[in-house]
Design an enzyme around this catalytic site. Structure first.
Site, PDB file in Angstrom:
ATOM      1  N   CYS A   1       0.858  -1.182   0.000  1.00  0.00           N
ATOM      2  CA  CYS A   1       0.000   0.000   0.000  1.00  0.00           C
ATOM      3  C   CYS A   1       0.896   1.234   0.000  1.00  0.00           C
ATOM      4  CB  CYS A   1      -0.945  -0.008   1.208  1.00  0.00           C
ATOM      5  SG  CYS A   1      -0.142   0.223   2.810  1.00  0.00           S
TER       6      CYS A   1
ATOM      7  N   HIS B   1       0.470   7.200  17.983  1.00  0.00           N
ATOM      8  CA  HIS B   1       1.887   6.883  18.174  1.00  0.00           C
ATOM      9  C   HIS B   1       2.734   8.136  17.976  1.00  0.00           C
ATOM     10  CE1 HIS B   1       0.550   5.867  14.038  1.00  0.00           C
ATOM     11  NE2 HIS B   1       1.587   6.595  13.689  1.00  0.00           N
TER      12      HIS B   1
END
Length: 646
Positions: free
Chosen positions: A9, A562
């Site tokens: 991807c 994150h």
């Protein structure tokens, strides 16, 4: 039988491994030998050898970026998007087994790369446009139906048109509908910009859309309509994105998304629209009005063709309004035939598109077929805007089709001497007795609507046959926006399983926060209590900066916030369970219930965060695993499950 697969991807993080995991599971279930190569941010893993390729009976490439296919010349190769690898792996494998897959032949790399780049560009434009359209639709439906109800139950015929008395209860209902319509273009523009630049683009987009819809800013009586809104949305989005990408001092970064980007983007878009785009728009519509007036006395058929095209071109926009105001002026002069042609043309776009969804079920998604019912209803009440969602989504097929249908209907009305004594359109005016030659009016509407429906369905492809890259536009918007970009090398940490970097004190099975930011604060507090970070504020800034780029809610009730920061002492993961969910602006609309916060030292080497994301992505694709996590009651149960992520 032996099959090979490659998954990749654009970011090469989550979806690459999700597709690989699902393809491998599907092959095992079908008893097929399969090897899957992943081309992720960490690099190529499980690389296919020459022997693998030589022995393979077929290859599946589930990717949304360019993959070198020259090594597969002479082999049967199935090319699909990465989302197909995630969602329908068994179907892909069965298709290759059936033999109905072409043999790959060598072709010019430059041609292949150019087509790939072109497709990526088309996908992003389509995805941004669809984001705006999806948020705009409810405003059209609410406004259209409320106005339609008010006109039906409270409207009265007057020389100036179908009017609801000011003292009537139905006037209030009409005003509510009109209020909904005023949000239509700003919402369209705002969420196009939001799709491009995330939250910093929303306000500039809505302001640009408001200016586009209100011609008073640039001397136009009509405004620029939904087409101007689309221009404003893309302009605002890319301006905001450009400012967002400017490197600024660290002290300025916190105010970029809330002050600098929105203010400057709004100024640029507003000034460009008022002084550059707006003035030509005003001039165009003044010229159109003068031109139409000069055509009186010429061929009535030619005039009907022109008026039909103008009414349907932008569906309630400025071109439509010029034609409508011209027809209204002719009523005052006793010429009712011109308004009769316009009254027919007004309702053909929504009725025709509604009819198209009824006749061509294979060409529309379920949501589009449902929208078709509301669109058809709005057409009955002369609300041309009902067709806008279809036109905005697929302008090059829809707009020509509705224009031709409206032109046909308008000509039939003119030839049949259909007259309309009120400034409104649609079957509602015929039912209320404002139309002369009612039979020809309905014949004109029916023929025009059928022409529109047949034409658009001929031009549209069946949804099952639409090019994979086109359908990827919406679906793959998740990976293109969601996880971290590859960053500088960090300290190599031997991470064999998730529990190497988490512990019982970093697990919370009863997250209390009711908003995203409250949950983030709660999880950061756990990192601080465990001694994993040296500064709460610095690490929070890293987390929020990442969220400002795009939401880390990857869908399926999962969020993975994150950050890399100098405040992180050791790589750690906090797991939180929020049973009732919290809004994380995930693109699939689901609330986040399973939340994993990843903390990585900024100066560490290697790609720990990518490895952790890879581990999580693979395991979280297992629906039964997600269900087990959602049903845990204690930290110990959670830890035992997390121990299986490796």
């Amino acid at each position: 039988m032996k099959l090979l697969a490659i998954t990749s991807c654009p970011n090469g993080i989550a979806h690459t491994y999700m597709a690989a995991e699902n393809l491998q599971k599907a092959a095992d279930k079908l008893g097929i030998q399969m090897k899957v190569e992943t081309q992720g941010s960490i690099g190529v893993e499980n690389k296919l050898t020459e022997q693998d390729i030589r022995e393979a009976d077929g290859i599946i490439i589930a990717a949304d970026k360019t993959v070198d296919k020259d090594r597969f010349i002479g082999k049967k190769v199935l090319l699909v998007g990465v989302q197909d690898g995630i969602r329908k792996p068994q179907e892909l494998i069965k298709l290759v087994i059936s033999g109905e897959v072409p043999v790959y032949q060598a072709q010019s790399k430059s041609i292949e790369n150019n087509s790939s780049e072109k497709a990526d560009k088309q996908n992003s434009v389509y995805r941004h446009l669809m984001s705006g359209v999806s948020y705009m639709v409810p405003f059209i439906v609410i406004g259209g139906l409320l106005i339609a109800i008010a006109l039906t139950l409270g409207g009265e015929k007057t020389p100036g048109g179908l009017v609801i008395p000011d003292a009537s209860f139905w006037k209030t209902i009409e005003k509510l509908g009109a209020a909904s319509f005023t949000f239509m273009v700003p919402i369209l523009a705002g969420f196009i910009a939001f799709s491009i630049a995330d939250r910093p683009g929303l306000a500039p987009g809505m302001i640009g859309g408001f200016i586009a819809a209100n011609g008073s800013f640039y001397g136009s009586a009509a405004g620029a309509g939904f087409i101007g809104g689309i221009i404003a949305g893309f302009l605002a989005g890319y301006v905001a994105l450009g400012i967002k990408n400017i490197k600024v001092p660290k002290a300025i970064q916190p105010i970029m998304p809330i002050i600098i980007i929105p203010v400057f983007a709004s100024l640029i878009v507003g000034l460009v629209f008022v002084y550059v785009i707006g003035a030509p728009i005003a001039q165009v519509f003044e010229s159109l009005t003068a031109w139409l007036s000069s055509m009186q006395g010429t061929s009535s058929i030619l005039l009907a063709l022109i008026l039909g095209a103008m009414i349907s071109f932008d569906m309630g926009g400025p071109v439509n309004k010029v034609a409508f105001l011209f027809g209204s002026a002719m009523i005052a002069e006793g010429n009712y035939d011109i308004m009769g042609s316009i009254a027919v043309a007004i309702c053909i776009p929504p009725i025709g598109m509604g009819l198209a969804t009824f006749l061509g079920k294979k060409k529309y998604q379920d949501a589009e077929r449902e929208a078709g019912k509301a669109t058809f209803t709005m057409g009955l009440f002369g609300i041309t805007e009902g067709a806008i969602p279809f036109a905005a989504q697929d302008p090059f097929r829809v707009i020509p089709s509705i224009m031709i249908g409206s032109m046909v209907g308008s000509v039939i009305a003119m030839m049949g001497h259909v007259g309309d004594k009120v400034a409104h359109g649609g079957p509602i005016v015929a039912v209320l007795g404002a139309v002369d030659n009612v039979l020809m009016f309905f014949i004109a509407v029916i023929v025009g609507a059928i022409v529109t429906a047949v034409l658009v369905n001929i031009l549209k492809k069946d949804i099952q046959k639409v090019d994979v890259l086109e359908t990827q536009a919406v679906a793959e918007s998740i990976p293109q926006r969601h996880l971290l970009k590859e960053e500088k090398k960090a300290t190599t940490v031997e991470i064999k399983k998730l529990t190497d970097i988490t512990s019982l004190e970093l697990i919370d099975v009863n997250v209390a926060g009711s908003t995203r930011d409250e949950v983030i604060d709660e999880m950061i507090q756990k990192l601080d209590s465990a001694g994993a970070i040296s500064s709460i504020s610095d690490f929070k800034q890293a987390i929020l900066s990442r969220e400002q780029e795009s939401s880390t809610g990857i869908g399926m009730n999962i969020a993975i916030p994150h950050g890399k920061s100098d405040a992180v002492k050791k790589t750690s993961v906090v797991f939180g369970l929020k049973s009732d969910g919290v809004d994380w602006t995930s693109l699939d609309g689901t609330d986040a219930k399973l939340i994993f916060m990843i903390a990585v030292p900024k100066e560490s080497e290697g790609n720990e965060h990518l490895k952790i994301l890879q581990m999580l992505s693979r395991k979280l694709m297992d629906e039964s695993f997600r269900e087990q996590l959602l049903s845990i009651k204690t930290k110990e149960e959670a830890y035992q499950l997390l121990e299986t992520i490796e």
